[in-house]
Design an enzyme around this catalytic site. Structure first.
Site, short mmCIF file in Angstrom:
data_model
loop_
_atom_site.label_atom_id
_atom_site.label_comp_id
_atom_site.label_asym_id
_atom_site.label_seq_id
_atom_site.Cartn_x
_atom_site.Cartn_y
_atom_site.Cartn_z
N SER A 210 0.85 -1.20 0.00
CA SER A 210 0.00 0.00 0.00
C SER A 210 0.88 1.24 0.00
CB SER A 210 -0.92 -0.03 1.22
OG SER A 210 -1.90 0.99 1.14
N ASN A 211 0.34 2.37 0.35
CA ASN A 211 1.13 3.61 0.42
C ASN A 211 0.63 4.47 1.57
OD1 ASN A 211 -1.03 5.47 -0.61
ND2 ASN A 211 -0.85 4.10 -2.37
N ARG A 212 1.24 5.61 1.75
CA ARG A 212 0.98 6.41 2.96
C ARG A 212 -0.21 7.37 2.84
NH1 ARG A 212 5.43 5.57 6.13
NH2 ARG A 212 7.34 5.09 5.01
N ALA A 278 -4.55 7.66 -4.15
CA ALA A 278 -3.19 7.21 -4.47
C ALA A 278 -3.32 5.72 -4.85
CB ALA A 278 -2.28 7.39 -3.28
#
Ligand code: CTP
Length: 400
Positions: A210-212, A278
């Site tokens: 995943s991402n932030r 995102a």
């Protein structure tokens, strides 16, 4: 008639005037305009309209007493804080006088004293009562405290007399509230698709890539757009954000593929699309069915590209549709963003730079640059994500 959308939480105070019977169509008109309505009545208002009627139309129990049933505390502070706007309609001469002098002997008055939101009143009383000098003095007191008045109108009164004192008609009250709170936004009544948050791409049943992204920017955009009367479809990846703003239809997804499916289903009917999510560009090509066990040595994962949702939307853009993308860059931001604008057939792109302190993932603030085709990039200062959302939507309204 132009449809108006008032995506607000409205606390509606109903006081004891014959016009209280119009509280029923008023609740209906507010609900039809997309508002959430909580009714608070004075005891005297019960003589003119039943709480059951207003509870049924608003979909919420009607409250009258500060303490009801001897044990339930109706928290006026919480109610007043919940509301985006407090509308008292009809406002009787008695409630008006009590409000003017800070009296607090019922729930409606306690809410008024606790309210921090805009307060509107629609007075309704008979001719001589309205003409009376004390009534005018009390209305002046309220106006001096920023309470805004709607009406009354001239016409036939319940007594048969003709003159000023009629409560403004429910549809007109909603129209005036809309005018004061929403204004003339071009987003009013428009369907708008907004994506938010990260996606999670499974490696196995317990792990993911995943991402932030926190989802804060997308949620701020959704709330601001709904506040302007837009009908918002919010497609969001896993996030801790939540919203209670009326007018937002939320769809929760996890993976890029699910986000693609949800967004594609909504895109064609949306006048504006804002892809602020995102979305993962890659996902594990073959997620394991069972948990991957720890083995000696390294583990290799093969990643495959996900579908570019925004590119698909840009390619399938409908007549007059405005498509907005986001770009997050760590270097050569303007050039990369310009490239994405062209490549994905966008109308506007919002460039986030991770080089700026306080901007990007997780922060409550953001610093962005807006790029469209042809005009000079517009760099916005470091602002809260709420203010950034306002600036982005102002720019979108200019483009519409
Ligand atoms: N986006 C999308 N679908 C994807 C990836 C991204 O819709 N699978 C959208 C994002 O929501 C954002 C925009 O595309 O609005 C920019 O994404 P980004 O990943 O930065 O663009 P890329 O063209 O993939 O460029 P790069 O990763 O090389 O920076």
């Amino acid at each position: 008639m132009v449809e108006r959308f008032l995506h607000r939480k409205v606390l509606l105070g109903v006081s004891g005037s014959i016009a209280a019977y119009k509280a029923a169509p008023l609740v209906r008109a507010l609900v039809q305009a997309g508002a959430e309505v909580q009714v608070v009545m004075t005891r005297a208002a019960h003589d003119f309209v039943t709480p059951l009627t207003l509870a049924t139309l608003s979909g919420r129990p009607v409250l009258t007493e500060l303490v009801s049933g001897g044990s339930t505390w109706n928290d006026h502070v919480h109610l007043a804080r919940w509301a985006d706007v407090f509308l008292i309609a009809p406002l009787s001469a008695n409630t008006l006088s009590k409000m003017g002098h800070g009296q607090c002997d019922n729930l409606l008055l306690a809410c008024y004293l606790s309210a921090t939101c805009p307060v509107f009143v629609a007075p309704a009383m008979d001719l001589e009562m309205y003409r009376d000098a004390s009534t005018h003095a009390n209305l002046d007191l309220l106006r001096g405290r920023n309470v805004r008045t709607i009406g009354p109108e001239s016409g036939e009164l319940a007594s048969g007399l003709i003159g000023e004192g009629r409560m403004t008609e429910p549809e007109d009250i909603v129209r005036q509230l809309h005018q004061e709170l929403v204004g003339q936004s071009k987003l009013n009544g428009k369907r708008i698709l907004i994506s938010a948050g990260p996606t999670q791409e499974p490696i196995d049943p317990v792990r993911y890539i995943s991402n932030r992204s926190s989802g804060k920017m997308g949620f701020a955009l959704a709330e601001e757009a709904a506040g302007r009367g837009a009908l918002v479809q919010l497609v969001t990846g896993p996030t801790a954000q939540h919203t209670t703003v009326p007018g937002i239809q939320r769809t929760d997804v996890v993976t890029a593929a699910q986000m693609a499916e949800a967004c594609k289903a909504e895109a064609a009917t949306s006048a504006v699309v804002i892809m602020s999510a995102a979305v993962a560009d890659h996902r594990p090509a073959a997620p394991a069915e069972g948990k991957i066990k720890k083995k000696d040595g390294d583990l290799e994962l093969r990643l495959e590209a996900t579908e570019d949702i925004l590119a698909w939307i840009g390619k399938n853009k409908t007549e007059g549709q405005l498509v907005v993308g986001f770009a997050l860059e760590t270097s050569d931001g303007l050039a990369h963003a310009q490239g994405k604008l062209e490549r994905k057939n966008l109308d506007l792109i919002v460039l986030n730079s991770l080089e700026d302190a306080g901007a990007g993932f997780g922060h409550d603030t953001n610093k962005v640059t807006l790029l469209d085709r042809g005009t000079k990039p517009q760099q916005l200062p470091l602002m809260s994500k709420k203010e950034t959302a306002r600036a982005i939507l102002d720019r979108i309204e200019e483009c519409l």
